[in-house]
Design a protein around this motif. Structure first.
Motif, PDB file in Angstrom:
ATOM      1  N   LYS A   1       7.096  -0.614   7.658  1.00  0.00           N
ATOM      2  CA  LYS A   1       6.552  -1.731   6.880  1.00  0.00           C
ATOM      3  C   LYS A   1       5.658  -1.225   5.753  1.00  0.00           C
ATOM      4  CE  LYS A   1       6.543  -5.437  10.309  1.00  0.00           C
ATOM      5  NZ  LYS A   1       5.661  -6.334  11.094  1.00  0.00           N
ATOM      6  N   ILE A   2       4.818  -0.239   6.066  1.00  0.00           N
ATOM      7  CA  ILE A   2       3.947   0.347   5.041  1.00  0.00           C
ATOM      8  C   ILE A   2       4.787   0.938   3.913  1.00  0.00           C
ATOM      9  CG2 ILE A   2       2.345   2.257   4.562  1.00  0.00           C
ATOM     10  CD1 ILE A   2       1.094   1.711   7.326  1.00  0.00           C
ATOM     11  N   ILE A   3       5.817   1.675   4.275  1.00  0.00           N
ATOM     12  CA  ILE A   3       6.696   2.283   3.270  1.00  0.00           C
ATOM     13  C   ILE A   3       7.357   1.208   2.419  1.00  0.00           C
ATOM     14  CG2 ILE A   3       8.815   3.633   2.954  1.00  0.00           C
ATOM     15  CD1 ILE A   3       7.918   5.219   5.508  1.00  0.00           C
TER      16      ILE A   3
ATOM     17  N   ARG B   1       0.807   0.172  -6.019  1.00  0.00           N
ATOM     18  CA  ARG B   1      -0.618   0.008  -6.315  1.00  0.00           C
ATOM     19  C   ARG B   1      -1.303  -0.975  -5.374  1.00  0.00           C
ATOM     20  NH1 ARG B   1      -2.391   2.056 -11.209  1.00  0.00           N
ATOM     21  NH2 ARG B   1      -4.031   0.474 -11.207  1.00  0.00           N
ATOM     22  N   ILE B   2      -0.635  -1.360  -4.294  1.00  0.00           N
ATOM     23  CA  ILE B   2      -1.231  -2.284  -3.323  1.00  0.00           C
ATOM     24  C   ILE B   2      -2.460  -1.628  -2.698  1.00  0.00           C
ATOM     25  CG2 ILE B   2       0.201  -1.544  -1.369  1.00  0.00           C
ATOM     26  CD1 ILE B   2       0.315  -4.514  -0.508  1.00  0.00           C
ATOM     27  N   SER B   3      -3.490  -2.419  -2.484  1.00  0.00           N
ATOM     28  CA  SER B   3      -4.735  -1.861  -1.949  1.00  0.00           C
ATOM     29  C   SER B   3      -4.648  -1.685  -0.431  1.00  0.00           C
ATOM     30  CB  SER B   3      -5.917  -2.769  -2.287  1.00  0.00           C
ATOM     31  OG  SER B   3      -5.835  -3.970  -1.554  1.00  0.00           O
ATOM     32  N   ILE B   4      -5.518  -0.847   0.062  1.00  0.00           N
ATOM     33  CA  ILE B   4      -5.616  -0.620   1.507  1.00  0.00           C
ATOM     34  C   ILE B   4      -5.985  -1.937   2.197  1.00  0.00           C
ATOM     35  CG2 ILE B   4      -6.840   0.644   3.325  1.00  0.00           C
ATOM     36  CD1 ILE B   4      -5.007   2.396   1.574  1.00  0.00           C
ATOM     37  N   SER B   5      -6.883  -2.690   1.577  1.00  0.00           N
ATOM     38  CA  SER B   5      -7.308  -3.977   2.150  1.00  0.00           C
ATOM     39  C   SER B   5      -6.138  -4.950   2.260  1.00  0.00           C
ATOM     40  CB  SER B   5      -8.398  -4.607   1.290  1.00  0.00           C
ATOM     41  OG  SER B   5      -9.544  -3.811   1.288  1.00  0.00           O
ATOM     42  N   GLU B   6      -5.317  -5.008   1.221  1.00  0.00           N
ATOM     43  CA  GLU B   6      -4.146  -5.898   1.253  1.00  0.00           C
ATOM     44  C   GLU B   6      -3.163  -5.473   2.335  1.00  0.00           C
ATOM     45  OE1 GLU B   6      -2.143  -7.668  -2.345  1.00  0.00           O
ATOM     46  OE2 GLU B   6      -3.466  -6.192  -3.295  1.00  0.00           O
ATOM     47  N   LEU B   7      -2.893  -4.180   2.411  1.00  0.00           N
ATOM     48  CA  LEU B   7      -1.998  -3.678   3.450  1.00  0.00           C
ATOM     49  C   LEU B   7      -2.552  -4.000   4.833  1.00  0.00           C
ATOM     50  CD1 LEU B   7      -0.808  -0.135   2.287  1.00  0.00           C
ATOM     51  CD2 LEU B   7       0.627  -2.086   2.825  1.00  0.00           C
ATOM     52  N   SER B   8      -3.836  -3.786   4.987  1.00  0.00           N
ATOM     53  CA  SER B   8      -4.493  -4.025   6.264  1.00  0.00           C
ATOM     54  C   SER B   8      -4.367  -5.484   6.695  1.00  0.00           C
ATOM     55  CB  SER B   8      -5.965  -3.632   6.150  1.00  0.00           C
ATOM     56  OG  SER B   8      -6.678  -4.006   7.283  1.00  0.00           O
ATOM     57  N   SER B   9      -4.665  -6.394   5.791  1.00  0.00           N
ATOM     58  CA  SER B   9      -4.603  -7.811   6.159  1.00  0.00           C
ATOM     59  C   SER B   9      -3.170  -8.286   6.343  1.00  0.00           C
ATOM     60  CB  SER B   9      -5.325  -8.673   5.123  1.00  0.00           C
ATOM     61  OG  SER B   9      -4.698  -8.576   3.867  1.00  0.00           O
ATOM     62  N   THR B  10      -2.241  -7.769   5.562  1.00  0.00           N
ATOM     63  CA  THR B  10      -0.834  -8.158   5.689  1.00  0.00           C
ATOM     64  C   THR B  10      -0.234  -7.671   7.000  1.00  0.00           C
ATOM     65  OG1 THR B  10      -0.611  -8.026   3.291  1.00  0.00           O
ATOM     66  CG2 THR B  10       1.420  -8.063   4.559  1.00  0.00           C
ATOM     67  N   LEU B  11      -0.574  -6.451   7.394  1.00  0.00           N
ATOM     68  CA  LEU B  11      -0.003  -5.851   8.599  1.00  0.00           C
ATOM     69  C   LEU B  11      -0.823  -6.130   9.860  1.00  0.00           C
ATOM     70  CD1 LEU B  11       0.941  -2.384   7.080  1.00  0.00           C
ATOM     71  CD2 LEU B  11       2.477  -4.283   7.570  1.00  0.00           C
ATOM     72  N   HIS B  12      -1.992  -6.736   9.679  1.00  0.00           N
ATOM     73  CA  HIS B  12      -2.879  -7.065  10.804  1.00  0.00           C
ATOM     74  C   HIS B  12      -3.312  -5.830  11.591  1.00  0.00           C
ATOM     75  CE1 HIS B  12      -1.997 -11.230   9.975  1.00  0.00           C
ATOM     76  NE2 HIS B  12      -0.721 -10.962  10.051  1.00  0.00           N
TER      77      HIS B  12
ATOM     78  N   SER C   1      -6.349  -2.406  11.185  1.00  0.00           N
ATOM     79  CA  SER C   1      -7.595  -2.052  10.511  1.00  0.00           C
ATOM     80  C   SER C   1      -7.339  -1.194   9.272  1.00  0.00           C
ATOM     81  CB  SER C   1      -8.509  -1.297  11.468  1.00  0.00           C
ATOM     82  OG  SER C   1      -7.963  -0.025  11.764  1.00  0.00           O
ATOM     83  N   LYS C   2      -8.331  -1.174   8.387  1.00  0.00           N
ATOM     84  CA  LYS C   2      -8.235  -0.323   7.198  1.00  0.00           C
ATOM     85  C   LYS C   2      -8.141   1.139   7.605  1.00  0.00           C
ATOM     86  CE  LYS C   2     -10.891  -3.454   4.342  1.00  0.00           C
ATOM     87  NZ  LYS C   2     -12.167  -3.679   3.649  1.00  0.00           N
ATOM     88  N   ALA C   3      -8.909   1.508   8.633  1.00  0.00           N
ATOM     89  CA  ALA C   3      -8.862   2.894   9.120  1.00  0.00           C
ATOM     90  C   ALA C   3      -7.465   3.228   9.642  1.00  0.00           C
ATOM     91  CB  ALA C   3      -9.896   3.104  10.215  1.00  0.00           C
ATOM     92  N   GLY C   4      -6.831   2.265  10.298  1.00  0.00           N
ATOM     93  CA  GLY C   4      -5.470   2.468  10.796  1.00  0.00           C
ATOM     94  C   GLY C   4      -4.480   2.678   9.667  1.00  0.00           C
ATOM     95  N   VAL C   5      -4.634   1.903   8.600  1.00  0.00           N
ATOM     96  CA  VAL C   5      -3.757   2.057   7.430  1.00  0.00           C
ATOM     97  C   VAL C   5      -3.975   3.422   6.803  1.00  0.00           C
ATOM     98  CG1 VAL C   5      -3.242   1.209   5.112  1.00  0.00           C
ATOM     99  CG2 VAL C   5      -3.596  -0.422   6.962  1.00  0.00           C
ATOM    100  N   LEU C   6      -5.239   3.809   6.619  1.00  0.00           N
ATOM    101  CA  LEU C   6      -5.534   5.118   6.018  1.00  0.00           C
ATOM    102  C   LEU C   6      -4.984   6.260   6.859  1.00  0.00           C
ATOM    103  CD1 LEU C   6      -9.173   4.520   4.788  1.00  0.00           C
ATOM    104  CD2 LEU C   6      -7.183   5.003   3.372  1.00  0.00           C
ATOM    105  N   TYR C   7      -5.155   6.157   8.171  1.00  0.00           N
ATOM    106  CA  TYR C   7      -4.649   7.182   9.080  1.00  0.00           C
ATOM    107  C   TYR C   7      -3.136   7.312   8.947  1.00  0.00           C
ATOM    108  CZ  TYR C   7      -3.409   9.457  13.474  1.00  0.00           C
ATOM    109  OH  TYR C   7      -2.885  10.294  14.404  1.00  0.00           O
ATOM    110  N   ARG C   8      -2.450   6.166   8.954  1.00  0.00           N
ATOM    111  CA  ARG C   8      -0.985   6.197   8.849  1.00  0.00           C
ATOM    112  C   ARG C   8      -0.530   6.726   7.494  1.00  0.00           C
ATOM    113  NH1 ARG C   8       2.193   3.256  12.454  1.00  0.00           N
ATOM    114  NH2 ARG C   8       1.023   2.408  14.197  1.00  0.00           N
ATOM    115  N   LEU C   9      -1.204   6.334   6.418  1.00  0.00           N
ATOM    116  CA  LEU C   9      -0.834   6.824   5.096  1.00  0.00           C
ATOM    117  C   LEU C   9      -1.017   8.341   5.000  1.00  0.00           C
ATOM    118  CD1 LEU C   9      -2.337   4.099   2.753  1.00  0.00           C
ATOM    119  CD2 LEU C   9       0.083   4.619   3.112  1.00  0.00           C
ATOM    120  N   LYS C  10      -2.106   8.826   5.547  1.00  0.00           N
ATOM    121  CA  LYS C  10      -2.336  10.278   5.535  1.00  0.00           C
ATOM    122  C   LYS C  10      -1.253  10.996   6.333  1.00  0.00           C
ATOM    123  CE  LYS C  10      -6.156  13.378   5.581  1.00  0.00           C
ATOM    124  NZ  LYS C  10      -7.588  13.487   5.669  1.00  0.00           N
TER     125      LYS C  10
END
Length: 64
Positions: free
Chosen positions: A27-29, A37-48, A50-59
């Motif tokens: 889904k992130i991909i 250019r989608i923000s971490i906050s937008e991804l976080s709220s869309t995927l339900h 945390s922001k830390a979870g999104v950052l971890y997965r992106l890394k």
């Protein structure tokens, strides 16, 4: 004085590098393919997740 280079994410967390992508990774991909250019906050709220979870997965995805 030279600053030591940190080992890569893979070397520091070998257990965290996925053999396969799960549903959330895919889904992130997909979101990033639509809008890189989608923000971490937008991804976080869309995927339900945390922001830390999104950052971890992106890394982790960036290292694979």
């Amino acid at each position: 004085m030279k600053k030591e280079a940190q080992p890569s994410f893979k070397k520091r967390f070998p257990f965290a590098v996925p053999k396969e992508f799960d549903k959330t990774d895919r889904k992130i991909i997909a979101f990033l393919q639509q809008n890189a250019r989608i923000s971490i906050s937008e991804l976080s709220s869309t995927l339900h997740i945390s922001k830390a979870g999104v950052l971890y997965r992106l890394k982790r995805l960036n290292e694979t």
